[in-house]
Design a protein around this motif. Structure first.
Motif, PDB file in Angstrom:
ATOM      1  N   TYR A   1       0.850  -1.184   0.000  1.00 33.72           N
ATOM      2  CA  TYR A   1       0.000   0.000   0.000  1.00 33.72           C
ATOM      3  C   TYR A   1       0.885   1.233   0.000  1.00 33.72           C
ATOM      4  CZ  TYR A   1      -3.710  -3.251   1.366  1.00 33.72           C
ATOM      5  OH  TYR A   1      -4.598  -4.292   1.400  1.00 33.72           O
ATOM      6  N   LYS A   2       0.418   2.284  -0.680  1.00 35.60           N
ATOM      7  CA  LYS A   2       1.236   3.492  -0.804  1.00 35.60           C
ATOM      8  C   LYS A   2       0.356   4.723  -0.657  1.00 35.60           C
ATOM      9  CE  LYS A   2       4.451   3.539  -3.942  1.00 35.60           C
ATOM     10  NZ  LYS A   2       5.229   3.645  -5.205  1.00 35.60           N
ATOM     11  N   VAL A   3       0.842   5.695   0.132  1.00 38.91           N
ATOM     12  CA  VAL A   3       0.174   6.981   0.264  1.00 38.91           C
ATOM     13  C   VAL A   3       1.134   8.057  -0.218  1.00 38.91           C
ATOM     14  CG1 VAL A   3      -0.877   8.656   1.828  1.00 38.91           C
ATOM     15  CG2 VAL A   3      -1.195   6.202   2.244  1.00 38.91           C
ATOM     16  N   PHE A   4       0.681   8.894  -1.146  1.00 39.36           N
ATOM     17  CA  PHE A   4       1.508   9.964  -1.679  1.00 39.36           C
ATOM     18  C   PHE A   4       1.339  11.224  -0.846  1.00 39.36           C
ATOM     19  CE2 PHE A   4       0.806   7.145  -5.277  1.00 39.36           C
ATOM     20  CZ  PHE A   4       2.082   7.031  -5.801  1.00 39.36           C
TER      21      PHE A   4
ATOM     22  N   ILE B   1       5.207   3.805   2.142  1.00 40.64           N
ATOM     23  CA  ILE B   1       4.879   2.502   1.557  1.00 40.64           C
ATOM     24  C   ILE B   1       4.790   1.455   2.661  1.00 40.64           C
ATOM     25  CG2 ILE B   1       5.664   0.693  -0.035  1.00 40.64           C
ATOM     26  CD1 ILE B   1       7.223   2.948  -1.509  1.00 40.64           C
ATOM     27  N   PHE B   2       3.734   0.677   2.637  1.00 35.77           N
ATOM     28  CA  PHE B   2       3.550  -0.420   3.592  1.00 35.77           C
ATOM     29  C   PHE B   2       3.740  -1.737   2.842  1.00 35.77           C
ATOM     30  CE2 PHE B   2       1.308   3.215   5.117  1.00 35.77           C
ATOM     31  CZ  PHE B   2       1.371   3.170   6.502  1.00 35.77           C
ATOM     32  N   THR B   3       4.668  -2.561   3.315  1.00 34.08           N
ATOM     33  CA  THR B   3       4.961  -3.805   2.601  1.00 34.08           C
ATOM     34  C   THR B   3       5.457  -4.863   3.576  1.00 34.08           C
ATOM     35  OG1 THR B   3       6.264  -4.766   0.797  1.00 34.08           O
ATOM     36  CG2 THR B   3       7.328  -3.071   2.108  1.00 34.08           C
ATOM     37  N   ASN B   4       5.358  -6.131   3.148  1.00 31.45           N
ATOM     38  CA  ASN B   4       5.944  -7.215   3.949  1.00 31.45           C
ATOM     39  C   ASN B   4       7.151  -7.827   3.244  1.00 31.45           C
ATOM     40  OD1 ASN B   4       4.741  -8.617   1.879  1.00 31.45           O
ATOM     41  ND2 ASN B   4       3.218  -9.653   3.152  1.00 31.45           N
ATOM     42  N   LYS B   5       7.626  -7.141   2.197  1.00 31.27           N
ATOM     43  CA  LYS B   5       8.767  -7.635   1.431  1.00 31.27           C
ATOM     44  C   LYS B   5       9.997  -6.776   1.698  1.00 31.27           C
ATOM     45  CE  LYS B   5       5.927  -9.635  -2.233  1.00 31.27           C
ATOM     46  NZ  LYS B   5       5.625  -9.653  -3.684  1.00 31.27           N
TER      47      LYS B   5
ATOM     48  N   VAL C   1      -0.220  -6.657   6.711  1.00 32.02           N
ATOM     49  CA  VAL C   1       0.025  -5.330   6.133  1.00 32.02           C
ATOM     50  C   VAL C   1      -1.273  -4.535   6.034  1.00 32.02           C
ATOM     51  CG1 VAL C   1       0.898  -4.072   4.131  1.00 32.02           C
ATOM     52  CG2 VAL C   1       1.988  -6.201   4.824  1.00 32.02           C
ATOM     53  N   GLU C   2      -2.334  -5.173   5.575  1.00 28.23           N
ATOM     54  CA  GLU C   2      -3.611  -4.478   5.405  1.00 28.23           C
ATOM     55  C   GLU C   2      -4.128  -3.937   6.736  1.00 28.23           C
ATOM     56  OE1 GLU C   2      -8.047  -5.184   3.423  1.00 28.23           O
ATOM     57  OE2 GLU C   2      -6.665  -6.872   3.670  1.00 28.23           O
ATOM     58  N   LYS C   3      -3.984  -4.711   7.798  1.00 26.22           N
ATOM     59  CA  LYS C   3      -4.443  -4.287   9.120  1.00 26.22           C
ATOM     60  C   LYS C   3      -3.676  -3.051   9.584  1.00 26.22           C
ATOM     61  CE  LYS C   3      -5.098  -5.994  13.847  1.00 26.22           C
ATOM     62  NZ  LYS C   3      -4.936  -7.167  14.760  1.00 26.22           N
TER      63      LYS C   3
ATOM     64  N   PHE D   1      -2.076  -0.903   7.680  1.00 20.75           N
ATOM     65  CA  PHE D   1      -2.420   0.200   6.791  1.00 20.75           C
ATOM     66  C   PHE D   1      -3.763   0.819   7.175  1.00 20.75           C
ATOM     67  CE2 PHE D   1      -4.287   1.705   2.694  1.00 20.75           C
ATOM     68  CZ  PHE D   1      -3.428   2.782   2.507  1.00 20.75           C
ATOM     69  N   ASN D   2      -4.759  -0.012   7.465  1.00 21.13           N
ATOM     70  CA  ASN D   2      -6.081   0.501   7.841  1.00 21.13           C
ATOM     71  C   ASN D   2      -6.027   1.247   9.173  1.00 21.13           C
ATOM     72  OD1 ASN D   2      -7.461  -0.355   5.552  1.00 21.13           O
ATOM     73  ND2 ASN D   2      -7.873  -2.378   6.401  1.00 21.13           N
ATOM     74  N   LYS D   3      -5.182   0.791  10.097  1.00 21.31           N
ATOM     75  CA  LYS D   3      -4.991   1.525  11.347  1.00 21.31           C
ATOM     76  C   LYS D   3      -4.399   2.903  11.081  1.00 21.31           C
ATOM     77  CE  LYS D   3      -4.515  -1.893  15.057  1.00 21.31           C
ATOM     78  NZ  LYS D   3      -3.597  -2.427  16.097  1.00 21.31           N
ATOM     79  N   PHE D   4      -3.448   2.941  10.175  1.00 18.90           N
ATOM     80  CA  PHE D   4      -2.838   4.213   9.783  1.00 18.90           C
ATOM     81  C   PHE D   4      -3.893   5.156   9.207  1.00 18.90           C
ATOM     82  CE2 PHE D   4      -0.889   6.711   6.316  1.00 18.90           C
ATOM     83  CZ  PHE D   4      -0.007   7.480   7.057  1.00 18.90           C
ATOM     84  N   LEU D   5      -4.741   4.643   8.322  1.00 18.38           N
ATOM     85  CA  LEU D   5      -5.776   5.468   7.706  1.00 18.38           C
ATOM     86  C   LEU D   5      -6.762   6.017   8.725  1.00 18.38           C
ATOM     87  CD1 LEU D   5      -6.747   3.510   4.440  1.00 18.38           C
ATOM     88  CD2 LEU D   5      -5.163   5.435   4.683  1.00 18.38           C
ATOM     89  N   SER D   6      -6.980   5.284   9.811  1.00 18.07           N
ATOM     90  CA  SER D   6      -7.959   5.703  10.814  1.00 18.07           C
ATOM     91  C   SER D   6      -7.572   7.007  11.510  1.00 18.07           C
ATOM     92  CB  SER D   6      -8.158   4.595  11.858  1.00 18.07           C
ATOM     93  OG  SER D   6      -7.001   4.443  12.669  1.00 18.07           O
TER      94      SER D   6
END
Length: 212
Positions: free
Chosen positions: A2-5, A12-16, A61-63, A65-70
């Motif tokens: 996931y990426k936020v500009f 960038i949020f990643t598990n790699k 990663v999705e979890k 990222f969604n916490k970040f968005l909150s």
């Protein structure tokens, strides 16, 4: 991933754990807590030396990222990459940069309708039809004291350019609307937003592979 500009920077949020991230203008951090994440984000906003802040997440990663968005006000928008019968693409010129038509969703409106409406309102193009979804983009900005992340849903669309007169939506600060070839698009988007550049790069290089 996931990426936020943030303008021409991104988080960038990643598990790699990719070695290619290790460049002079990128910072790789392992996720530890939401508080630390927000602190690093605040630093990124004012640090012009860092192009990408990569958050390495070992778990979901999705979890994360969604916490970040909150932590932000989320606005949803829809837009289109429109192609005509001549394999030309529809671009708008707004506030000194080339862009794709897009806009915020209205109350009770589904996002496909938003995207089609915005294309017509901003360009006067009629009869556009959705072909498929494209990747969403996330963009951070501040407005009237609020920290906002705009989530834009993008769609590949088709439309005929025959007998159509394109008109820029002046009240939305759009100065020009033009059909362009792929070569012209790539040249024009050198003066654009990083999110738009990466979206079109993905389309030209990876869309056909993903949709085989």
């Amino acid at each position: 991933m996931y990426k936020v500009f943030i303008d021409n920077k991104s988080i960038i949020f990643t598990n790699k754990d990719n070695n290619s991230y290790n460049t002079e203008n990128e910072l790789l951090l392992k996720y530890s807590s939401e508080i630390d994440l927000i602190n690093e984000f605040e630093k990124l906003k004012i640090n012009d030396k860092i192009k990408n802040l990569i958050i390495l997440v070992k778990e979901d990663v999705e979890k994360v990222f969604n916490k970040f968005l909150s932590n932000f006000t989320i606005l949803e928008a829809g837009g289109g990459l429109v192609i005509n019968e001549n394999n030309e693409y529809l671009l708008i010129f707004r506030l000194g940069k080339w862009d794709l038509p897009k806009g915020k969703a209205e109350k009770g409106e589904n996002i496909e309708s938003t995207a089609l409406r915005e294309v017509e309102e901003e360009t006067a193009l009629k009869g556009a039809k959705i072909i498929s979804k494209l990747p969403e983009t996330y963009h951070y900005y501040e407005h009237k004291g609020r920290s906002i992340i705009k989530k834009t849903y993008w769609f590949l669309m088709s439309a005929s350019s025959k007998d159509q007169v394109l008109l820029p939506q002046i009240k939305e600060d759009i100065q020009k609307v033009e059909w362009m070839t792929k070569v012209q698009v790539c040249k024009a988007l050198k003066n654009s937003y990083r999110s738009i550049i990466e979206l079109t790069d993905w389309f030209f290089n990876d869309y056909s592979v993903v949709n085989q």
